[in-house]
Write a protein that holds these residues in place. Sequence first.
Motif, PDB file in Angstrom:
ATOM      1  N   ILE A  63       0.849  -1.190   0.000  1.00  0.00           N
ATOM      2  CA  ILE A  63       0.000   0.000   0.000  1.00  0.00           C
ATOM      3  C   ILE A  63       0.886   1.241   0.000  1.00  0.00           C
ATOM      4  CG2 ILE A  63      -1.786   1.273   1.243  1.00  0.00           C
ATOM      5  CD1 ILE A  63      -2.616  -1.340   2.534  1.00  0.00           C
ATOM      6  N   PRO A  64       0.632   2.200  -0.901  1.00  0.00           N
ATOM      7  CA  PRO A  64       1.418   3.445  -0.879  1.00  0.00           C
ATOM      8  C   PRO A  64       1.207   4.178   0.446  1.00  0.00           C
ATOM      9  CG  PRO A  64       0.124   3.253  -2.900  1.00  0.00           C
ATOM     10  CD  PRO A  64      -0.358   2.186  -1.989  1.00  0.00           C
ATOM     11  N   PRO A  65       2.117   5.091   0.807  1.00  0.00           N
ATOM     12  CA  PRO A  65       1.945   5.868   2.039  1.00  0.00           C
ATOM     13  C   PRO A  65       0.583   6.548   2.091  1.00  0.00           C
ATOM     14  CG  PRO A  65       4.139   6.213   1.149  1.00  0.00           C
ATOM     15  CD  PRO A  65       3.389   5.412   0.128  1.00  0.00           C
ATOM     16  N   ARG A  66      -0.036   6.481   3.267  1.00  0.00           N
ATOM     17  CA  ARG A  66      -1.390   7.001   3.445  1.00  0.00           C
ATOM     18  C   ARG A  66      -1.373   8.297   4.241  1.00  0.00           C
ATOM     19  NH1 ARG A  66      -3.209   1.405   6.125  1.00  0.00           N
ATOM     20  NH2 ARG A  66      -1.072   1.691   6.898  1.00  0.00           N
ATOM     21  N   GLU A  67      -2.325   9.191   3.922  1.00  0.00           N
ATOM     22  CA  GLU A  67      -2.518  10.441   4.660  1.00  0.00           C
ATOM     23  C   GLU A  67      -3.882  10.388   5.341  1.00  0.00           C
ATOM     24  OE1 GLU A  67      -0.615  13.342   4.821  1.00  0.00           O
ATOM     25  OE2 GLU A  67       1.037  12.654   3.547  1.00  0.00           O
ATOM     26  N   PHE A  68      -3.921  10.689   6.627  1.00  0.00           N
ATOM     27  CA  PHE A  68      -5.182  10.662   7.370  1.00  0.00           C
ATOM     28  C   PHE A  68      -5.311  11.927   8.189  1.00  0.00           C
ATOM     29  CE2 PHE A  68      -7.580   9.937  11.250  1.00  0.00           C
ATOM     30  CZ  PHE A  68      -8.759   9.366  10.769  1.00  0.00           C
ATOM     31  N   GLU A  69      -6.479  12.571   8.116  1.00  0.00           N
ATOM     32  CA  GLU A  69      -6.776  13.748   8.931  1.00  0.00           C
ATOM     33  C   GLU A  69      -7.926  13.421   9.878  1.00  0.00           C
ATOM     34  OE1 GLU A  69      -7.626  16.924   6.199  1.00  0.00           O
ATOM     35  OE2 GLU A  69      -5.602  17.741   6.415  1.00  0.00           O
ATOM     36  N   SER A  70      -7.732  13.699  11.153  1.00  0.00           N
ATOM     37  CA  SER A  70      -8.765  13.431  12.144  1.00  0.00           C
ATOM     38  C   SER A  70      -9.901  14.441  12.033  1.00  0.00           C
ATOM     39  CB  SER A  70      -8.170  13.481  13.554  1.00  0.00           C
ATOM     40  OG  SER A  70      -7.691  14.784  13.830  1.00  0.00           O
ATOM     41  N   SER A  71     -11.036  14.088  12.591  1.00  0.00           N
ATOM     42  CA  SER A  71     -12.156  15.030  12.671  1.00  0.00           C
ATOM     43  C   SER A  71     -11.931  15.970  13.855  1.00  0.00           C
ATOM     44  CB  SER A  71     -13.469  14.270  12.839  1.00  0.00           C
ATOM     45  OG  SER A  71     -13.413  13.422  13.979  1.00  0.00           O
ATOM     46  N   PHE A  72     -12.652  17.084  13.882  1.00  0.00           N
ATOM     47  CA  PHE A  72     -12.505  18.036  14.991  1.00  0.00           C
ATOM     48  C   PHE A  72     -13.879  18.555  15.385  1.00  0.00           C
ATOM     49  CE2 PHE A  72     -12.680  20.778  11.284  1.00  0.00           C
ATOM     50  CZ  PHE A  72     -13.428  21.865  11.721  1.00  0.00           C
ATOM     51  N   ARG A  73     -13.941  19.209  16.538  1.00  0.00           N
ATOM     52  CA  ARG A  73     -15.177  19.865  16.954  1.00  0.00           C
ATOM     53  C   ARG A  73     -14.849  21.055  17.844  1.00  0.00           C
ATOM     54  NH1 ARG A  73     -17.461  17.585  22.061  1.00  0.00           N
ATOM     55  NH2 ARG A  73     -15.811  16.303  22.973  1.00  0.00           N
ATOM     56  N   ILE A  74     -15.670  22.075  17.748  1.00  0.00           N
ATOM     57  CA  ILE A  74     -15.564  23.241  18.619  1.00  0.00           C
ATOM     58  C   ILE A  74     -16.276  22.933  19.934  1.00  0.00           C
ATOM     59  CG2 ILE A  74     -16.150  25.683  18.914  1.00  0.00           C
ATOM     60  CD1 ILE A  74     -14.049  25.193  16.780  1.00  0.00           C
ATOM     61  N   ILE A  75     -15.596  23.235  21.053  1.00  0.00           N
ATOM     62  CA  ILE A  75     -16.195  23.028  22.376  1.00  0.00           C
ATOM     63  C   ILE A  75     -16.359  24.396  23.031  1.00  0.00           C
ATOM     64  CG2 ILE A  75     -15.962  21.905  24.614  1.00  0.00           C
ATOM     65  CD1 ILE A  75     -14.185  19.831  23.314  1.00  0.00           C
ATOM     66  N   PRO A  76     -17.558  24.976  22.946  1.00  0.00           N
ATOM     67  CA  PRO A  76     -17.782  26.289  23.571  1.00  0.00           C
ATOM     68  C   PRO A  76     -17.939  26.164  25.081  1.00  0.00           C
ATOM     69  CG  PRO A  76     -19.776  25.537  22.467  1.00  0.00           C
ATOM     70  CD  PRO A  76     -18.734  24.485  22.223  1.00  0.00           C
ATOM     71  N   ARG A  77     -17.233  27.015  25.809  1.00  0.00           N
ATOM     72  CA  ARG A  77     -17.350  27.023  27.268  1.00  0.00           C
ATOM     73  C   ARG A  77     -17.457  28.485  27.738  1.00  0.00           C
ATOM     74  NH1 ARG A  77     -12.683  22.965  27.412  1.00  0.00           N
ATOM     75  NH2 ARG A  77     -13.674  20.915  27.340  1.00  0.00           N
ATOM     76  N   GLY A  78     -17.192  28.714  29.016  1.00  0.00           N
ATOM     77  CA  GLY A  78     -17.428  30.019  29.595  1.00  0.00           C
ATOM     78  C   GLY A  78     -16.616  31.147  29.018  1.00  0.00           C
TER      79      GLY A  78
END
Length: 338
Positions: free
Chosen positions: A317-332
């Motif tokens: 398998i050729p080298p793989r690129e992976f990007e994780s998911s993200f989320r905004i966490i609003p707080r005080g």
Amino acid sequence: MAITMRDVAQLAAVSIKTVSNVINDHPNIKAETRSRVLSAIDDLGYQPNLSARGLRSGRTGVISLIIPDLKNAYFAELADAVMTAATQRGQAVIIEQSGGERERELQILHGPRMRMVDGILYSVLGLGQEDAGLIDIPTPVVLLGERIFNGPADHVTMQNIEASQAATEHLLELGCTEPLAFGAHSGEVIGSAGLRLEGYRRALKRAAVPYREELIIDVQAWHRSDGAQAMRRVLASGLTFDGVVAFNDSIALGAMSVMQDAGLKIPDDVAIIGFDDIDETRYSLPALSTVDPGRQEIAETAVRMLLERIDGEGANIPPREFESSFRIIPRGSSARAV
């Protein structure tokens, strides 16, 4: 006196051969027997001879994690997540700190200790895209971070631009019109700071808010004390601002402390959001809004990819690129009424 395999066998009431089979993850072991042996290993603090194990099996059951700095809370929590993911797959982890220095990174990567592990998770900071060829080594490697893309190894990273854009948009939606980009590295394009600044730029452009160079604040090191020092300079300059998009949580926490000491109210006077979702952000006053960049997903994916390479499953398998998911966490710290 060193604990031996014989000691483990006696405590678990099994043969030495059974202990060896458990250590080497032999499949034909009853679950009750395996549990008894592992409990005995834990109780006695037995440390298998990894060199001997490697000579017999060609595998040590050990991977290495090279990170810049355990004092940085993000990397400390990443290391914890990697160790948890590795343990669940029967692997031990050796941690090496590079200090983010190019020569030290190369010294570790090409050093003799890396020949004693099955694979390497390497959080690159000192090397750049032009150094991609230097990580092409016989030992399987999975890259972490934002310094080298499309290199000779699998690469697991986060969506820096998109996440920073979302963080900036979060403050703009609260009515901020003069948010600082806090944590820039002058001249950097590829790298966490450069990519997060690009996300900040995109958010301003999308909202038709002018981009102003004086609102771009350099913070070369990303520790709490560096954030505090940079914020003192900002306040002393008389620069007006109503928001802070901090490029990591540690410098955000340092900046918050200085602003509060100066009498600024958060979020009424200044709204602030960090990046990384380190544990400490939940307990600041007010609690710090932040970006969860998918650290757990990064750790689990990187370990899985590395073990696939070690096991030979990804040989073609050729080298793989992976990007994780993200989320905004609003707080005080950004709970300003809209």
